[in-house]
Design an enzyme around this catalytic site. Structure first.
Site, PDB file in Angstrom:
ATOM      1  N   TYR A 221       0.841  -1.206   0.000  1.00  0.00           N
ATOM      2  CA  TYR A 221       0.000   0.000   0.000  1.00  0.00           C
ATOM      3  C   TYR A 221       0.874   1.252   0.000  1.00  0.00           C
ATOM      4  CZ  TYR A 221      -3.718   3.150   1.790  1.00  0.00           C
ATOM      5  OH  TYR A 221      -4.625   4.163   1.980  1.00  0.00           O
ATOM      6  N   LYS A 225       1.257   3.731  -3.191  1.00  0.00           N
ATOM      7  CA  LYS A 225       0.790   5.125  -3.159  1.00  0.00           C
ATOM      8  C   LYS A 225       1.940   6.086  -3.460  1.00  0.00           C
ATOM      9  CE  LYS A 225      -3.647   4.865  -1.854  1.00  0.00           C
ATOM     10  NZ  LYS A 225      -4.761   5.540  -2.517  1.00  0.00           N
ATOM     11  N   ARG A 262     -10.494  -0.746  11.724  1.00  0.00           N
ATOM     12  CA  ARG A 262      -9.858   0.465  12.230  1.00  0.00           C
ATOM     13  C   ARG A 262     -10.522   0.937  13.514  1.00  0.00           C
ATOM     14  NH1 ARG A 262      -8.811   3.703   6.796  1.00  0.00           N
ATOM     15  NH2 ARG A 262     -10.684   2.585   6.216  1.00  0.00           N
ATOM     16  N   ASN A 266     -14.209   0.053  15.021  1.00  0.00           N
ATOM     17  CA  ASN A 266     -14.140  -1.030  16.019  1.00  0.00           C
ATOM     18  C   ASN A 266     -14.785  -0.615  17.330  1.00  0.00           C
ATOM     19  OD1 ASN A 266     -12.787  -2.789  14.388  1.00  0.00           O
ATOM     20  ND2 ASN A 266     -10.992  -3.017  15.684  1.00  0.00           N
ATOM     21  N   GLN A 285      -1.059   5.718  22.807  1.00  0.00           N
ATOM     22  CA  GLN A 285      -0.712   6.171  21.447  1.00  0.00           C
ATOM     23  C   GLN A 285      -1.771   7.166  20.972  1.00  0.00           C
ATOM     24  OE1 GLN A 285      -2.029   3.249  22.309  1.00  0.00           O
ATOM     25  NE2 GLN A 285      -2.568   1.937  20.582  1.00  0.00           N
TER      26      GLN A 285
HETATM   27  P1  NAD Z   1     -12.887   2.148   0.712  1.00  0.00           P
HETATM   28  O1  NAD Z   1     -12.263   0.800   0.762  1.00  0.00           O
HETATM   29  O2  NAD Z   1     -14.181   2.355   1.425  1.00  0.00           O
HETATM   30  O3  NAD Z   1     -13.073   2.635  -0.792  1.00  0.00           O
HETATM   31  C1  NAD Z   1     -12.231   2.240  -1.844  1.00  0.00           C
HETATM   32  C2  NAD Z   1     -13.109   1.925  -3.044  1.00  0.00           C
HETATM   33  O4  NAD Z   1     -12.277   1.544  -4.158  1.00  0.00           O
HETATM   34  C3  NAD Z   1     -14.056   0.731  -2.790  1.00  0.00           C
HETATM   35  O5  NAD Z   1     -15.349   1.071  -3.211  1.00  0.00           O
HETATM   36  C4  NAD Z   1     -13.462  -0.382  -3.648  1.00  0.00           C
HETATM   37  O6  NAD Z   1     -14.433  -1.351  -4.043  1.00  0.00           O
HETATM   38  C5  NAD Z   1     -12.844   0.387  -4.783  1.00  0.00           C
HETATM   39  N1  NAD Z   1     -11.747  -0.319  -5.454  1.00  0.00           N
HETATM   40  C6  NAD Z   1     -10.675  -0.945  -4.886  1.00  0.00           C
HETATM   41  N2  NAD Z   1      -9.884  -1.450  -5.830  1.00  0.00           N
HETATM   42  C7  NAD Z   1     -10.440  -1.123  -7.035  1.00  0.00           C
HETATM   43  C8  NAD Z   1     -10.074  -1.350  -8.398  1.00  0.00           C
HETATM   44  N3  NAD Z   1      -8.967  -2.039  -8.714  1.00  0.00           N
HETATM   45  N4  NAD Z   1     -10.881  -0.860  -9.369  1.00  0.00           N
HETATM   46  C9  NAD Z   1     -12.031  -0.182  -9.065  1.00  0.00           C
HETATM   47  N5  NAD Z   1     -12.418   0.057  -7.797  1.00  0.00           N
HETATM   48  C10 NAD Z   1     -11.630  -0.396  -6.799  1.00  0.00           C
HETATM   49  O7  NAD Z   1     -11.784   3.170   1.260  1.00  0.00           O
HETATM   50  P2  NAD Z   1     -11.911   4.714   1.596  1.00  0.00           P
HETATM   51  O8  NAD Z   1     -11.654   4.873   3.046  1.00  0.00           O
HETATM   52  O9  NAD Z   1     -13.116   5.296   0.991  1.00  0.00           O
HETATM   53  O10 NAD Z   1     -10.599   5.274   0.827  1.00  0.00           O
HETATM   54  C11 NAD Z   1     -10.687   5.908  -0.447  1.00  0.00           C
HETATM   55  C12 NAD Z   1      -9.296   6.390  -0.848  1.00  0.00           C
HETATM   56  O11 NAD Z   1      -8.785   7.284   0.148  1.00  0.00           O
HETATM   57  C13 NAD Z   1      -8.280   5.252  -0.994  1.00  0.00           C
HETATM   58  O12 NAD Z   1      -7.475   5.501  -2.132  1.00  0.00           O
HETATM   59  C14 NAD Z   1      -7.449   5.347   0.266  1.00  0.00           C
HETATM   60  O13 NAD Z   1      -6.129   4.917   0.062  1.00  0.00           O
HETATM   61  C15 NAD Z   1      -7.507   6.850   0.587  1.00  0.00           C
HETATM   62  N6  NAD Z   1      -7.340   7.099   2.025  1.00  0.00           N
HETATM   63  C16 NAD Z   1      -8.346   6.841   2.925  1.00  0.00           C
HETATM   64  C17 NAD Z   1      -8.134   7.098   4.299  1.00  0.00           C
HETATM   65  C18 NAD Z   1      -9.217   6.882   5.342  1.00  0.00           C
HETATM   66  O14 NAD Z   1      -9.027   7.265   6.514  1.00  0.00           O
HETATM   67  N7  NAD Z   1     -10.363   6.317   5.012  1.00  0.00           N
HETATM   68  C19 NAD Z   1      -6.891   7.579   4.728  1.00  0.00           C
HETATM   69  C20 NAD Z   1      -5.886   7.791   3.782  1.00  0.00           C
HETATM   70  C21 NAD Z   1      -6.124   7.569   2.424  1.00  0.00           C
HETATM   71  N1  UDP Z   2      -6.378   0.328  17.806  1.00  0.00           N
HETATM   72  C1  UDP Z   2      -6.873  -0.136  19.006  1.00  0.00           C
HETATM   73  N2  UDP Z   2      -7.938  -0.990  18.994  1.00  0.00           N
HETATM   74  C2  UDP Z   2      -8.565  -1.373  17.834  1.00  0.00           C
HETATM   75  C3  UDP Z   2      -8.062  -0.889  16.587  1.00  0.00           C
HETATM   76  C4  UDP Z   2      -6.961  -0.042  16.617  1.00  0.00           C
HETATM   77  O1  UDP Z   2      -6.353   0.190  20.089  1.00  0.00           O
HETATM   78  O2  UDP Z   2      -9.538  -2.146  17.905  1.00  0.00           O
HETATM   79  C5  UDP Z   2      -5.235   1.266  17.822  1.00  0.00           C
HETATM   80  C6  UDP Z   2      -4.092   0.845  16.907  1.00  0.00           C
HETATM   81  O3  UDP Z   2      -3.176   0.024  17.623  1.00  0.00           O
HETATM   82  C7  UDP Z   2      -3.481   2.184  16.552  1.00  0.00           C
HETATM   83  C8  UDP Z   2      -4.651   3.160  16.605  1.00  0.00           C
HETATM   84  O4  UDP Z   2      -5.704   2.497  17.318  1.00  0.00           O
HETATM   85  O5  UDP Z   2      -2.539   2.575  17.530  1.00  0.00           O
HETATM   86  C9  UDP Z   2      -5.181   3.534  15.210  1.00  0.00           C
HETATM   87  O6  UDP Z   2      -5.342   2.341  14.458  1.00  0.00           O
HETATM   88  P1  UDP Z   2      -6.034   2.307  13.017  1.00  0.00           P
HETATM   89  O7  UDP Z   2      -5.784   0.946  12.445  1.00  0.00           O
HETATM   90  O8  UDP Z   2      -7.432   2.758  13.139  1.00  0.00           O
HETATM   91  O9  UDP Z   2      -5.292   3.438  12.168  1.00  0.00           O
HETATM   92  P2  UDP Z   2      -3.721   3.681  11.798  1.00  0.00           P
HETATM   93  O10 UDP Z   2      -2.860   2.843  12.703  1.00  0.00           O
HETATM   94  O11 UDP Z   2      -3.620   3.291  10.352  1.00  0.00           O
HETATM   95  O12 UDP Z   2      -3.542   5.144  12.043  1.00  0.00           O
END
Ligand code: NAD
Ligand code: UDP
Length: 344
Positions: A221, A225, A262, A266, A285
């Site tokens: 990932y 990216k 996440r 959760n 954390q």
């Molecule tokens: P999500 O998993 O809910 O959405 C991703 C979408 O992409 C899904 O609908 C999935 O079916 C689709 N998808 C995956 N692979 C595909 C492919 N090969 N072709 C077509 N569709 C495909 O995730 P999200 O949280 O909505 O994240 C959206 C974007 O934002 C992602 O690129 C992710 O890396 C980025 N992002 C999200 C977060 C967050 O906190 N949610 C944080 C950082 C970056």
């Molecule tokens: N975490 C936790 N309990 C859970 C899920 C996550 O304590 O059930 C903690 C995890 O160890 C991390 C923080 O919450 O320190 C955020 O985790 P998450 O996976 O949501 O996001 P990221 O680590 O990618 O920021």
């Protein structure tokens, strides 16, 4: 701003179809107004129906109120837009916002982690199209802006098939950049705070290059990216495509997948079910979490309100951090749950 009982037609006439009058929500206080005579309010560009409802509900605590997104009026300036990953958590909110502004929106998704239920309410919208497609394979449409979000975002899903995750990030980005080049379209990449890896600098600013393990379980990932960001900059330098890179930090809100593992989803699900709240480690954390509406606002402003030669990257998140133990306490208090906190 409008008297209670205004009809939809009167309200629409008053709006007059100006560009800023993108739509409206009707807010009804069910107790005071059981016949559902609506108080209409403007839907300013920066506010979504869910945000207006939240503000109305908090200002009128104790009343039973509903917000109904009752219609759209717009004039001119609509764009043809493409959103990849539009059936996912963030993508579905973005599609709602872009449609609400009167644009034509094509949503592409292969439903790996997204769900039709996230966009079902948009299917009858005359300006919305959904295409089941995997962005690893070429796709072409005539569009003016592309938001590239397709990629599983949660570790349990992106580690399920790590090769596919990298293909989606890298080959998917090339396909979208190719389409942008053909159309001379603007293209925005949803990058991530994970490009900083296990950072040695806190908080991370955009000029920090990160500390990433290319061999680790997350590398499919993180490195995917990073390569996508590199491709975006190459297309900008070599082909003059207006590109926009945003790095998204932890985001929460309605339509998060309850099984994605996440912390916010959760804890909320555990609290609602009365299960133990699983705090990993001592809970000391810290993280910061931004609300989905704020992220969408940032994405749209990055795309539409920055000059063509402004590529970013721009970090989008919340600068205020709090600990995971504090988050657990907050969730227990807001849900009134009897769940116990347990360390793991
Ligand atoms: P999500 O998993 O809910 O959405 C991703 C979408 O992409 C899904 O609908 C999935 O079916 C689709 N998808 C995956 N692979 C595909 C492919 N090969 N072709 C077509 N569709 C495909 O995730 P999200 O949280 O909505 O994240 C959206 C974007 O934002 C992602 O690129 C992710 O890396 C980025 N992002 C999200 C977060 C967050 O906190 N949610 C944080 C950082 C970056
Ligand atoms: N975490 C936790 N309990 C859970 C899920 C996550 O304590 O059930 C903690 C995890 O160890 C991390 C923080 O919450 O320190 C955020 O985790 P998450 O996976 O949501 O996001 P990221 O680590 O990618 O920021």
């Amino acid at each position: 701003d409008y008297p209670a009982g205004l009809t939809v037609t009167e309200f629409a006439d008053d709006l007059g179809g100006g560009k800023q009058c993108l739509g409206f929500v009707a807010v009804a206080d069910l107790k005071a107004n059981p016949k559902l005579r609506f108080n209409a309010v403007h839907l300013p560009q920066q506010k979504t129906p869910s945000r207006i409802h939240a503000e109305f509900a908090s200002a009128n605590r104790g009343t039973a109120c509903v917000t109904i997104n009752a219609g759209y009026w717009w004039a001119g300036n609509s764009l043809s837009l493409l959103v990849t990953g539009g059936a996912g958590f963030i993508g579905s909110h973005l599609c709602e916002r872009l449609l609400g502004e009167g644009n034509d929106v094509i949503c592409i998704d292969n439903y790996f982690t997204g769900h039709k239920s996230n966009i079902r309410h948009l299917l009858s919208h005359p300006n919305f199209e959904i295409i089941r497609h995997d962005i690893v394979y070429p796709y072409m449409a005539e569009v003016e802006e592309i938001y590239n979000l397709a990629c599983p975002a949660s570790p349990i899903y992106y580690q399920h098939d790590p090769v596919k995750t990298t293909q989606t990030s890298v080959i998917g980005a090339m396909n979208m950049l190719g389409m942008a080049r053909y159309n001379r379209a603007k293209v925005l990449q949803a990058s991530t705070s994970e490009v900083y890896g296990d950072p040695l600098v806190h908080p991370q600013t955009e000029d920090y290059w990160g500390h990433v393990n290319p061999l680790g379980l997350r590398s499919c990932y993180d490195e995917g990216k990073r390569c996508a960001e590199s491709l975006f900059m190459s297309y900008y330098r070599e082909h003059g495509i207006p590109v926009k890179i945003i790095r998204i930090f932890n985001t929460y809100g309605p339509k998060m997948d309850i099984n994605d593992g996440r912390v916010v989803s959760n804890f909320i699900v555990q609290a609602l079910r009365g299960d133990n709240i699983t705090i990993y480690g001592d809970g000391g954390q810290s993280r910061s979490f931004q609300y989905i509406d704020d992220l969408i606002e940032g994405m749209v402003r990055m795309m539409d309100d920055t000059p063509d030669d402004f590529t970013g990257p721009v970090n989008i998140g919340n600068p205020n951090e709090f600990t995971i133990a504090e988050l657990a306490r907050e969730v227990i208090s807001l849900t009134g749950s009897k769940s116990k906190k347990i360390g793991r």
